[in-house]
Scaffold this active site. Structure first.
Site, mmCIF file in Angstrom:
data_model
loop_
_atom_site.group_PDB
_atom_site.id
_atom_site.type_symbol
_atom_site.label_atom_id
_atom_site.label_comp_id
_atom_site.label_asym_id
_atom_site.label_seq_id
_atom_site.Cartn_x
_atom_site.Cartn_y
_atom_site.Cartn_z
ATOM 1 N N CYS A 33 0.920 -1.076 -0.067
ATOM 2 C CA CYS A 33 0.201 0.069 -0.140
ATOM 3 C C CYS A 33 0.956 0.945 -0.168
ATOM 4 O O CYS A 33 1.703 1.418 0.878
ATOM 5 C CB CYS A 33 -1.033 -0.071 1.190
ATOM 6 S SG CYS A 33 -1.820 1.400 1.654
ATOM 7 N N CYS A 36 0.107 3.802 2.646
ATOM 8 C CA CYS A 36 0.753 2.983 4.041
ATOM 9 C C CYS A 36 2.144 3.434 4.419
ATOM 10 O O CYS A 36 2.585 3.883 5.231
ATOM 11 C CB CYS A 36 0.550 1.776 4.044
ATOM 12 S SG CYS A 36 -1.491 1.390 4.013
#
Length: 105
Positions: A33, A36
């Site tokens: 991600c 993230c």
């Protein structure tokens, strides 16, 4: 990852989050991600700044799907704040450090 950030999994979730006397910020994330990875340094800074006042943790949703499912994680990063074992706030997506810090202090 900084040593001050608590790494969560299914075996330590109850002890570290649900039974914590301190407020706990949990970053639900996954290695693939991009957002993230963007928020990771912010999470580490919070862990440094709030040491002793709050617990800052990360949970890899790929490795711990049961917890992610239990808390209805549909998008990552999702940040949840727990107090006395209960979710008291949730933010989805990359958030400024000040916003995350304000959830805890």
């Amino acid at each position: 990852m900084a040593g001050k950030v608590c790494v969560l999994n299914e075996s330590n979730w109850e002890q570290e989050v649900l039974n914590s006397e301190l407020p706990v910020l949990v970053d639900f994330w996954a290695p693939w991600c991009g957002p993230c990875r963007l928020i990771a340094p912010v999470i580490e800074e919070l862990a440094e700044e709030l040491e002793g006042k709050a617990k800052i943790c990360k949970l890899n949703t790929d490795e711990n799907p049961n917890i992610a499912m239990k808390y209805g994680i549909r998008a990552i990063p999702t940040i949840m704040v727990f107090k006395n074992g209960q979710v008291v706030d949730t933010k989805v997506g990359v958030q400024p450090k000040e916003v995350l810090k304000s959830l805890l202090v």
